[in-house]
Design a protein around this motif. Structure first.
Motif, PDB file in Angstrom:
ATOM      1  N   PRO A 160       7.446  16.119  -4.803  1.00 29.87           N
ATOM      2  CA  PRO A 160       7.443  15.993  -3.827  1.00 29.87           C
ATOM      3  C   PRO A 160       8.014  15.045  -2.986  1.00 29.87           C
ATOM      4  CG  PRO A 160       7.012  14.355  -5.442  1.00 29.87           C
ATOM      5  CD  PRO A 160       8.411  15.740  -6.049  1.00 29.87           C
ATOM      6  N   ARG A 161       8.953  15.909  -3.001  1.00 30.30           N
ATOM      7  CA  ARG A 161      10.153  15.138  -1.681  1.00 30.30           C
ATOM      8  C   ARG A 161       9.771  14.623  -0.467  1.00 30.30           C
ATOM      9  NH1 ARG A 161      14.961  20.319  -1.549  1.00 30.30           N
ATOM     10  NH2 ARG A 161      13.904  22.217  -1.146  1.00 30.30           N
ATOM     11  N   HIS A 162       9.233  15.829   0.491  1.00 30.22           N
ATOM     12  CA  HIS A 162       8.961  15.723   1.353  1.00 30.22           C
ATOM     13  C   HIS A 162       7.675  14.400   1.956  1.00 30.22           C
ATOM     14  CE1 HIS A 162      11.215  19.347   1.960  1.00 30.22           C
ATOM     15  NE2 HIS A 162       9.984  19.816   1.782  1.00 30.22           N
ATOM     16  N   ALA A 163       6.961  14.629   0.967  1.00 27.16           N
ATOM     17  CA  ALA A 163       5.946  12.986   1.444  1.00 27.16           C
ATOM     18  C   ALA A 163       6.735  12.074   0.748  1.00 27.16           C
ATOM     19  CB  ALA A 163       4.873  13.843  -0.255  1.00 27.16           C
ATOM     20  N   LEU A 164       7.396  11.412  -0.159  1.00 30.66           N
ATOM     21  CA  LEU A 164       8.672  10.798  -0.116  1.00 30.66           C
ATOM     22  C   LEU A 164       8.910  10.805   0.610  1.00 30.66           C
ATOM     23  CD1 LEU A 164       9.291  11.693  -3.830  1.00 30.66           C
ATOM     24  CD2 LEU A 164       7.630   9.711  -3.107  1.00 30.66           C
ATOM     25  N   ASP A 165      10.057  11.228   1.636  1.00 31.14           N
ATOM     26  CA  ASP A 165      10.246  11.215   2.807  1.00 31.14           C
ATOM     27  C   ASP A 165      10.365  10.439   4.002  1.00 31.14           C
ATOM     28  OD1 ASP A 165      12.683  12.135   1.895  1.00 31.14           O
ATOM     29  OD2 ASP A 165      12.821  13.822   2.737  1.00 31.14           O
ATOM     30  N   VAL A 166       8.503  10.944   3.777  1.00 35.65           N
ATOM     31  CA  VAL A 166       7.298  11.330   5.109  1.00 35.65           C
ATOM     32  C   VAL A 166       7.415   9.133   5.187  1.00 35.65           C
ATOM     33  CG1 VAL A 166       5.343  10.617   6.095  1.00 35.65           C
ATOM     34  CG2 VAL A 166       6.816  12.983   5.762  1.00 35.65           C
ATOM     35  N   ASP A 212      -4.359   6.340 -10.531  1.00 31.76           N
ATOM     36  CA  ASP A 212      -4.931   7.703  -9.953  1.00 31.76           C
ATOM     37  C   ASP A 212      -6.372   6.835  -8.871  1.00 31.76           C
ATOM     38  OD1 ASP A 212      -4.671  10.149 -11.667  1.00 31.76           O
ATOM     39  OD2 ASP A 212      -5.629   9.066 -12.685  1.00 31.76           O
ATOM     40  N   SER A 213      -6.037   5.648  -8.211  1.00 34.42           N
ATOM     41  CA  SER A 213      -6.999   4.908  -7.856  1.00 34.42           C
ATOM     42  C   SER A 213      -6.977   5.315  -5.760  1.00 34.42           C
ATOM     43  CB  SER A 213      -6.699   3.393  -7.644  1.00 34.42           C
ATOM     44  OG  SER A 213      -5.561   3.041  -7.268  1.00 34.42           O
ATOM     45  N   GLN A 214      -5.807   5.948  -5.546  1.00 37.15           N
ATOM     46  CA  GLN A 214      -5.739   6.662  -4.017  1.00 37.15           C
ATOM     47  C   GLN A 214      -5.985   8.016  -4.389  1.00 37.15           C
ATOM     48  OE1 GLN A 214      -5.759   4.159  -2.094  1.00 37.15           O
ATOM     49  NE2 GLN A 214      -5.006   2.616  -4.401  1.00 37.15           N
ATOM     50  N   PRO A 215      -7.311   8.300  -3.357  1.00 37.90           N
ATOM     51  CA  PRO A 215      -7.268   9.871  -3.625  1.00 37.90           C
ATOM     52  C   PRO A 215      -6.454  10.830  -3.483  1.00 37.90           C
ATOM     53  CG  PRO A 215      -9.382   8.125  -3.268  1.00 37.90           C
ATOM     54  CD  PRO A 215      -8.294   7.401  -3.225  1.00 37.90           C
ATOM     55  N   SER A 268       3.161   5.301  -5.721  1.00 35.35           N
ATOM     56  CA  SER A 268       3.599   5.755  -7.310  1.00 35.35           C
ATOM     57  C   SER A 268       2.615   6.493  -7.833  1.00 35.35           C
ATOM     58  CB  SER A 268       3.465   4.162  -7.888  1.00 35.35           C
ATOM     59  OG  SER A 268       1.698   3.920  -7.099  1.00 35.35           O
ATOM     60  N   GLU A 269       1.186   6.413  -7.288  1.00 36.49           N
ATOM     61  CA  GLU A 269       0.438   6.764  -7.658  1.00 36.49           C
ATOM     62  C   GLU A 269       0.667   8.917  -7.262  1.00 36.49           C
ATOM     63  OE1 GLU A 269      -3.357   6.420  -7.167  1.00 36.49           O
ATOM     64  OE2 GLU A 269      -2.990   4.418  -7.510  1.00 36.49           O
ATOM     65  N   LEU A 270       1.520   8.963  -6.295  1.00 31.51           N
ATOM     66  CA  LEU A 270       2.057  10.502  -6.858  1.00 31.51           C
ATOM     67  C   LEU A 270       2.799  10.830  -7.087  1.00 31.51           C
ATOM     68  CD1 LEU A 270       2.513  13.392  -3.585  1.00 31.51           C
ATOM     69  CD2 LEU A 270       3.785  11.499  -2.944  1.00 31.51           C
ATOM     70  N   TYR A 286       0.811  -1.485  -0.468  1.00 31.42           N
ATOM     71  CA  TYR A 286      -0.129  -0.471  -0.119  1.00 31.42           C
ATOM     72  C   TYR A 286       0.700   1.294  -0.094  1.00 31.42           C
ATOM     73  CZ  TYR A 286      -4.778  -2.314   0.513  1.00 31.42           C
ATOM     74  OH  TYR A 286      -5.645  -2.493   0.689  1.00 31.42           O
ATOM     75  N   LEU A 287       2.139   1.139   0.455  1.00 35.36           N
ATOM     76  CA  LEU A 287       2.327   2.488   0.974  1.00 35.36           C
ATOM     77  C   LEU A 287       3.609   2.200  -0.048  1.00 35.36           C
ATOM     78  CD1 LEU A 287       4.430   1.731   4.529  1.00 35.36           C
ATOM     79  CD2 LEU A 287       2.593   3.895   3.536  1.00 35.36           C
ATOM     80  N   ASP A 288       4.037   1.614  -1.356  1.00 34.98           N
ATOM     81  CA  ASP A 288       4.811   1.807  -2.441  1.00 34.98           C
ATOM     82  C   ASP A 288       3.627   2.096  -3.176  1.00 34.98           C
ATOM     83  OD1 ASP A 288       7.257   0.457  -1.242  1.00 34.98           O
ATOM     84  OD2 ASP A 288       6.308  -1.501  -2.353  1.00 34.98           O
ATOM     85  N   LEU A 289       1.906   2.076  -3.195  1.00 37.04           N
ATOM     86  CA  LEU A 289       0.701   2.289  -4.275  1.00 37.04           C
ATOM     87  C   LEU A 289       0.642   3.487  -3.685  1.00 37.04           C
ATOM     88  CD1 LEU A 289      -0.577   1.682  -6.814  1.00 37.04           C
ATOM     89  CD2 LEU A 289      -2.887   0.847  -4.336  1.00 37.04           C
ATOM     90  N   MET A 290       1.062   4.260  -2.816  1.00 33.54           N
ATOM     91  CA  MET A 290       0.589   5.604  -2.369  1.00 33.54           C
ATOM     92  C   MET A 290       2.232   6.307  -3.011  1.00 33.54           C
ATOM     93  SD  MET A 290      -2.026   6.293  -0.387  1.00 33.54           S
ATOM     94  CE  MET A 290      -1.789   7.264   0.280  1.00 33.54           C
TER      95      MET A 290
END
Length: 292
Positions: free
Chosen positions: A92-98, A73-76, A66-68, A60-64
């Motif tokens: 998106p670097r800060h979100a990727l870090d998290v 477009d399946s994860q709102p 990849s869609e970021l 799920y984290l990988d899916l989040m």
């Protein structure tokens, strides 16, 4: 595959230890901040989900991720953040870090030293502060103080929830060397109240966390945006109040969370002190230089 949205715990930005996109922040920033928060909250809830196995959580984290990054477009929450960032031409670097921190939550249950905990904070908490600074166009020179504040907030939370994290997730953020130095054992976290040794360890860690918050004191003054400076002052006031509780109370059996009145008083105090500091600073800057 179930949408990540369906795995949410129900916790919202109103349930955090610190304000998220509060009325203090300019309205033009709130949509982006809330999109970032919802992405992070969803990923956090995935990592902490009681019924998912480790492999499913990582998927799920990988899916989040990849869609970021635009792959689906399946994860709102991922799609909303991707679009909000694109509207500001922000990476998106800060979100990727998290996401790195949440993968650590899935795969790492113990921390050996304080430095290992700080390394975790580098991905779990520091990117949040850096994101907020970037949203407001602040200099990266502010990152050092922001990192200290965010790490302090994160460790405050670890100390507040140490019993719950152990009992529900078998996850312990207290460094093993700190536990050993106090003569405490991980298993003490399962008890209804802390042993003398565990309490000594927890309160020593609170004192060390207070040191981080002291390092962060310059942040509100370093921030140029007035509204963000006020928000930082409020967050600092919350963190200071919480660490004060943790220095004298047992988080296994005592209340170490702020009550509504505490939040209101801390907010008012933080805002007032920061406004006064900025007004005095502006007057000092505007004062004409003495004649030679």
């Amino acid at each position: 595959m179930t949408s990540a949205s369906e795995l949410r715990s129900g916790k919202t930005h109103k349930d955090e230890n610190f304000p998220v996109a509060s009325w203090i922040i300019h309205p033009r920033h709130r949509e982006l901040i809330l999109a970032f928060y919802n992405f992070v909250r969803t990923a956090d809830d995935i990592a902490d989900h009681a019924e998912l196995g480790a492999a499913a959580k990582l998927n799920y984290l990988d899916l989040m991720e990849s869609e970021l990054l635009g792959q689906g477009d399946s994860q709102p929450e991922a799609v909303n953040l991707r679009r909000a960032l694109a509207a500001r031409a922000m990476p998106p670097r800060h979100a990727l870090d998290v996401l790195t921190a949440f993968r650590m939550d899935v795969t790492k249950q113990r921390y050996e030293t304080w430095d290992e905990v700080i390394h975790y904070c580098r991905y779990s908490a520091m990117p949040v502060g850096r994101f907020m600074l970037d949203v407001h166009g602040e200099s990266t020179a502010t990152w050092a103080a922001s990192d200290a504040l965010c790490a302090g907030l994160q460790i405050n939370n670890h100390l507040q929830d140490c019993g719950k994290d152990y009992n529900a997730l078998n996850r312990v953020y207290l460094p093993r060397d700190a536990l050993a130095a106090a003569g405490a054992a991980v298993e003490d976290l399962a008890k209804p109240r802390a042993s003398a040794a565990l309490l000594q360890c927890l309160q020593a860690l609170a004192v060390r966390t207070e040191g981080l918050l002291i390092e962060a004191k310059s942040l509100s003054a370093e921030v140029k945006d007035v509204r963000l400076g006020l928000e930082v002052a409020v967050i600092q006031a919350f963190a200071d109040k919480i660490v004060g509780l943790l220095k004298v109370r047992d988080p296994l059996c005592d209340n170490v969370h702020l009550k509504p009145l505490d939040l209101a008083l801390s907010s008012a105090g933080g805002i007032s002190a920061e406004l006064i500091r900025r007004i005095i600073g502006r007057r000092a800057t505007a004062k004409p230089a003495p004649r030679a």
